[in-house]
Structure formats: structure tokens, C-alpha cells
Write a protein that holds these residues in place. Sequence first.
Motif, short mmCIF file in Angstrom:
data_model
loop_
_atom_site.label_atom_id
_atom_site.label_comp_id
_atom_site.label_asym_id
_atom_site.label_seq_id
_atom_site.Cartn_x
_atom_site.Cartn_y
_atom_site.Cartn_z
N LEU A 9 42.82 56.14 25.64
CA LEU A 9 43.23 54.99 26.45
C LEU A 9 42.65 53.69 25.88
CD1 LEU A 9 42.78 56.19 30.15
CD2 LEU A 9 44.93 55.68 29.00
N ALA A 10 41.37 53.73 25.57
CA ALA A 10 40.71 52.53 25.04
C ALA A 10 41.32 52.09 23.72
CB ALA A 10 39.21 52.79 24.88
N SER A 11 41.79 53.04 22.94
CA SER A 11 42.36 52.72 21.63
C SER A 11 43.65 51.90 21.74
CB SER A 11 42.63 54.02 20.85
OG SER A 11 41.41 54.66 20.57
N ALA A 12 44.24 51.85 22.92
CA ALA A 12 45.44 51.04 23.13
C ALA A 12 45.12 49.55 23.24
CB ALA A 12 46.16 51.50 24.40
N LEU A 13 43.85 49.21 23.43
CA LEU A 13 43.45 47.81 23.53
C LEU A 13 43.25 47.22 22.12
CD1 LEU A 13 40.92 48.34 26.43
CD2 LEU A 13 43.10 47.11 26.58
N PRO A 14 43.49 45.92 21.95
CA PRO A 14 43.39 45.30 20.62
C PRO A 14 41.97 45.25 20.06
CG PRO A 14 44.67 43.92 22.13
CD PRO A 14 44.02 45.00 22.95
N ASP A 15 41.89 45.36 18.74
CA ASP A 15 40.64 45.16 17.99
C ASP A 15 39.51 46.07 18.43
OD1 ASP A 15 41.70 43.13 16.30
OD2 ASP A 15 41.47 41.70 17.95
N ILE A 16 39.84 47.29 18.80
CA ILE A 16 38.83 48.27 19.23
C ILE A 16 38.19 48.90 18.00
CG2 ILE A 16 38.52 50.52 20.36
CD1 ILE A 16 38.92 48.13 22.24
N VAL A 17 36.89 49.02 18.05
CA VAL A 17 36.14 49.74 17.03
C VAL A 17 35.41 50.86 17.75
CG1 VAL A 17 34.32 49.63 15.28
CG2 VAL A 17 35.87 47.67 15.60
N LEU A 18 35.68 52.09 17.33
CA LEU A 18 35.01 53.25 17.91
C LEU A 18 33.84 53.64 17.00
CD1 LEU A 18 38.13 55.40 18.78
CD2 LEU A 18 36.84 53.90 20.31
N LYS A 19 32.70 53.85 17.60
CA LYS A 19 31.53 54.29 16.86
C LYS A 19 31.18 55.69 17.36
CE LYS A 19 29.81 49.64 16.14
NZ LYS A 19 28.68 48.72 16.30
N GLU A 20 31.48 56.67 16.54
CA GLU A 20 31.27 58.06 16.92
C GLU A 20 29.83 58.47 16.65
OE1 GLU A 20 33.49 59.91 18.43
OE2 GLU A 20 35.20 58.57 18.20
N HIS A 21 29.25 59.15 17.59
CA HIS A 21 27.90 59.68 17.46
C HIS A 21 27.98 61.18 17.76
CE1 HIS A 21 26.39 55.56 17.22
NE2 HIS A 21 27.29 55.30 18.15
N ARG A 22 26.89 61.85 17.73
CA ARG A 22 26.89 63.31 17.87
C ARG A 22 27.63 63.79 19.12
NH1 ARG A 22 21.83 67.43 17.81
NH2 ARG A 22 23.10 69.31 17.81
N HIS A 23 27.26 63.27 20.28
CA HIS A 23 27.87 63.73 21.54
C HIS A 23 28.52 62.61 22.33
CE1 HIS A 23 26.09 67.64 20.97
NE2 HIS A 23 24.90 67.09 20.84
N TRP A 24 28.61 61.41 21.74
CA TRP A 24 29.16 60.31 22.50
C TRP A 24 29.86 59.33 21.58
CZ3 TRP A 24 26.74 55.49 21.69
CH2 TRP A 24 25.51 55.54 21.05
N THR A 25 30.68 58.49 22.18
CA THR A 25 31.41 57.46 21.46
C THR A 25 31.13 56.11 22.10
OG1 THR A 25 33.20 59.01 20.95
CG2 THR A 25 33.71 56.66 20.76
N SER A 26 30.83 55.14 21.28
CA SER A 26 30.68 53.76 21.73
C SER A 26 32.02 53.07 21.50
CB SER A 26 29.57 53.07 20.93
OG SER A 26 29.51 51.71 21.23
N ILE A 27 32.54 52.41 22.51
CA ILE A 27 33.82 51.70 22.42
C ILE A 27 33.49 50.21 22.41
CG2 ILE A 27 36.05 51.31 23.49
CD1 ILE A 27 35.66 54.09 24.86
N THR A 28 33.93 49.53 21.34
CA THR A 28 33.56 48.14 21.17
C THR A 28 34.78 47.27 20.87
OG1 THR A 28 33.23 48.11 18.75
CG2 THR A 28 31.42 48.98 20.09
N PHE A 29 34.64 45.98 21.15
CA PHE A 29 35.56 44.96 20.66
C PHE A 29 34.87 44.31 19.48
CE2 PHE A 29 36.63 40.46 20.31
CZ PHE A 29 37.99 40.54 20.12
N ARG A 30 35.37 44.60 18.28
CA ARG A 30 34.78 44.04 17.06
C ARG A 30 33.27 44.22 17.00
NH1 ARG A 30 38.14 38.34 16.95
NH2 ARG A 30 40.20 39.26 16.92
N GLY A 31 32.80 45.36 17.47
CA GLY A 31 31.37 45.68 17.40
C GLY A 31 30.57 45.35 18.65
#
Length: 114
Positions: A9-31
Motif C-alpha cells: 500500500l505504501a509503495s503506491a505513494l510517490p517517492d517512497i524509499v523502503l529500507k529493509e531490515h532483518r524483521h522490519w521495514t522502514s517506509i520513508t519519503f526520500r529517506g
Amino acid sequence: MDSAALVELASALPDIVLKEHRHWTSITFRGKGFAWVDHQEDTAMVKSTHADREAIIGNDPDTFSAGWASRTTAWISIDLDRADEQEVFEILADAWRMTATRQAVAAYDAELGL
């Protein structure tokens, strides 16, 4: 819904950067972070205002609870197993709007015809 659905769902928003970690994902706008997803627990923490957080929790305290808070922002903890996708997308979109630049928000609104 589950944690993978929230990331999608979050990936549908503009300029999303996903930061994958071992058990979690950080969802960012340009960091700049506005949501974190715990894949093991199927929970998320999403940026909000104090007033919106209280209203959302008041409407469904079994699904939403208070997360971190600062003077200017409040975070909503979401039990994704209980959450409605459309409501979660609205919360994510509001968090994105709080984090994105004015230009990005204006371009997204124009794309949506708002």
C-alpha cells in the motif's frame, strides 16, 4: 491485512524509499521516515498528529494504540491482523503528507484530481 500488504500500500505513494531490515521495514519519503512495519508481529507504527491519533484510537482501540510521541507528532501503533486496508492507506497517506515536501504533495493532489 498483514505487513507485506501495508508495504505494498505504501509503495503506491510517490517517492517512497523502503529500507529493509532483518524483521522490519522502514517506509520513508526520500529517506525521511513516516512508518515502520514489524514483519514478525504484523504491526506497524505510523506518524500522525496528536488529534488524529486520539480520534483513530477512540474509534477502534482494539486495532489502534498510542505509540511514540513528541511535541509535534504522535505515532499510531496498528495491529495489522485487525486493520482495514482502506483505513490504513488513509493513515499512511496522511503520514506521507506530513513528511513529503509541499511540491510533492501538490503534484500528488493534482494527479488525484484534488
